[in-house]
Design a protein around this motif. Structure first.
Motif, PDB file in Angstrom:
ATOM      1  N   TRP A  59       0.829  -1.201   0.000  1.00 60.15           N
ATOM      2  CA  TRP A  59       0.000   0.000   0.000  1.00 60.15           C
ATOM      3  C   TRP A  59       0.864   1.253   0.000  1.00 60.15           C
ATOM      4  O   TRP A  59       1.965   1.279   0.559  1.00 60.15           O
ATOM      5  N   LYS A  60       0.338   2.314  -0.610  1.00 66.27           N
ATOM      6  CA  LYS A  60       1.008   3.614  -0.684  1.00 66.27           C
ATOM      7  C   LYS A  60       0.006   4.705  -0.357  1.00 66.27           C
ATOM      8  O   LYS A  60      -1.124   4.685  -0.860  1.00 66.27           O
ATOM      9  N   LEU A  61       0.396   5.652   0.489  1.00 64.11           N
ATOM     10  CA  LEU A  61      -0.471   6.795   0.768  1.00 64.11           C
ATOM     11  C   LEU A  61      -0.498   7.733  -0.432  1.00 64.11           C
ATOM     12  O   LEU A  61       0.540   8.080  -0.986  1.00 64.11           O
ATOM     13  N   LEU A  62      -1.698   8.163  -0.829  1.00 64.44           N
ATOM     14  CA  LEU A  62      -1.829   9.170  -1.866  1.00 64.44           C
ATOM     15  C   LEU A  62      -1.995  10.566  -1.275  1.00 64.44           C
ATOM     16  O   LEU A  62      -1.857  11.553  -1.997  1.00 64.44           O
ATOM     17  N   PHE A  63      -2.311  10.651   0.006  1.00 68.03           N
ATOM     18  CA  PHE A  63      -2.429  11.940   0.699  1.00 68.03           C
ATOM     19  C   PHE A  63      -1.723  11.824   2.023  1.00 68.03           C
ATOM     20  O   PHE A  63      -2.038  10.953   2.839  1.00 68.03           O
ATOM     21  N   ASN A  64      -0.741  12.730   2.253  1.00 67.69           N
ATOM     22  CA  ASN A  64       0.081  12.625   3.457  1.00 67.69           C
ATOM     23  C   ASN A  64      -0.510  13.347   4.664  1.00 67.69           C
ATOM     24  O   ASN A  64       0.083  13.345   5.739  1.00 67.69           O
ATOM     25  N   GLY A  65      -1.683  13.999   4.485  1.00 68.80           N
ATOM     26  CA  GLY A  65      -2.345  14.669   5.593  1.00 68.80           C
ATOM     27  C   GLY A  65      -1.853  16.077   5.845  1.00 68.80           C
ATOM     28  O   GLY A  65      -2.395  16.776   6.706  1.00 68.80           O
ATOM     29  N   GLN A  66      -0.823  16.538   5.104  1.00 65.79           N
ATOM     30  CA  GLN A  66      -0.195  17.823   5.390  1.00 65.79           C
ATOM     31  C   GLN A  66      -0.191  18.782   4.208  1.00 65.79           C
ATOM     32  O   GLN A  66      -0.275  19.996   4.391  1.00 65.79           O
ATOM     33  N   ASN A  67      -0.101  18.277   2.992  1.00 70.87           N
ATOM     34  CA  ASN A  67      -0.036  19.135   1.819  1.00 70.87           C
ATOM     35  C   ASN A  67      -0.517  18.364   0.591  1.00 70.87           C
ATOM     36  O   ASN A  67      -0.942  17.209   0.706  1.00 70.87           O
ATOM     37  N   LEU A  68      -0.422  18.997  -0.564  1.00 68.72           N
ATOM     38  CA  LEU A  68      -0.926  18.389  -1.798  1.00 68.72           C
ATOM     39  C   LEU A  68       0.180  17.733  -2.614  1.00 68.72           C
ATOM     40  O   LEU A  68       0.009  17.555  -3.835  1.00 68.72           O
ATOM     41  N   ASP A  69       1.260  17.351  -1.977  1.00 72.77           N
ATOM     42  CA  ASP A  69       2.301  16.609  -2.682  1.00 72.77           C
ATOM     43  C   ASP A  69       1.695  15.359  -3.323  1.00 72.77           C
ATOM     44  O   ASP A  69       0.953  14.616  -2.677  1.00 72.77           O
TER      45      ASP A  69
END
Length: 259
Positions: A59-69
């Motif tokens: 699994w890979k996070l698509l949203f890190n919770g902090q910015n739109l990277d």
């Protein structure tokens, strides 16, 4: 999407400790898990984070919770509606169209066969969606990418067809059942795409199970909304897209696993 035709911060997990008093009554029940001389409460899972098991599974996070990277507006448009807000991927919505500000958000990476999960929460009377296999060959993402529909099933101000309701494969497959939680609550979406076999899940319920590119699929495309959109559903690989349909919506725990 609708017409036919055309974040408070999410806290990290807390660990509670409680002493095992020598004066506890014999046979007393305890809710926590025994660990040596202490009872350790089970820790809730942190938002926008992967467990060790998830990482091991790919699994890979698509949203890190902090910015739109890892995200950008479709075709590089200078959209103003998306931001990272209090641990959520947030779209402001608008009371008027404000089309000069609106823009759909797409992943910078592309995916072919995958399992995608996300939590979403929608504003009253809202409308949005998660699109996949999106290319930038057309004016809008919906012209290429199938859509997992997100909408206020009960209070949307226009009459909805079954193929427009939450969890639907928009304008192709209506959901087998209505499984969305009341507006204002978090819902969990799961999308599986594997060699054209598509599943939509909503809050643990499988609501769509279909196969792309079959004669039946081609017939549905040719006789429905997509008859004039030759590029719809043709890409074997593409971007993930979060739709800005003018409604306020929040996403969190957006993650993907290539298959």
């Amino acid at each position: 999407m609708l017409k036919r035709g055309i974040v408070p911060a999410f806290a990290v997990a807390a660990l509670g400790l409680a002493s095992c008093g020598s004066g506890a009554a014999e046979g007393e029940k305890k809710d926590s898990v025994s660990a040596g001389n202490e009872n350790v409460a089970a820790a809730p899972v942190a938002a926008n984070a992967l467990s060790d098991d998830e990482r091991s599974a790919g699994w890979k996070l698509l949203f890190n919770g902090q910015n739109l990277d890892g995200w950008r507006v479709y075709k590089g448009k200078d959209g103003k509606t998306w931001s990272a807000l209090d641990g959520t991927l947030h779209c402001t919505g608008s009371t008027t169209d404000k089309s000069d500000m609106r823009g759909d958000l797409i992943s910078t990476d592309q995916y072919e066969n995958f399992e995608l999960e996300a939590d979403w929460k929608l504003a009253p009377q809202g409308n949005s969606g998660i699109l996949y296999l999106v290319t930038e060959a057309f004016d809008a993402p919906y012209m290429s990418g199938p859509e997992y529909q997100i909408i206020d099933d009960n209070n949307f101000p226009e009459k909805l067809e079954d193929w427009q309701k939450s969890g639907a494969n928009y304008a192709m497959n209506p959901p087998a059942k209505l499984a969305a939680k009341p507006i204002g609550e978090w819902n969990h979406a799961r999308i599986v795409v594997n060699k054209g076999h598509v599943e939509h899940w909503l809050n643990g319920e499988k609501v769509v199970d279909t196969q792309m590119w079959t004669p039946e699929w081609e017939k549905e495309k040719a006789t429905g909304k997509w008859k004039d959109y030759k590029g719809y559903g043709t890409a074997k690989k593409g971007h993930i897209c979060l739709q800005d349909h003018g409604s306020e919506i929040w996403f969190r725990n957006v993650k993907i696993k290539p298959l």
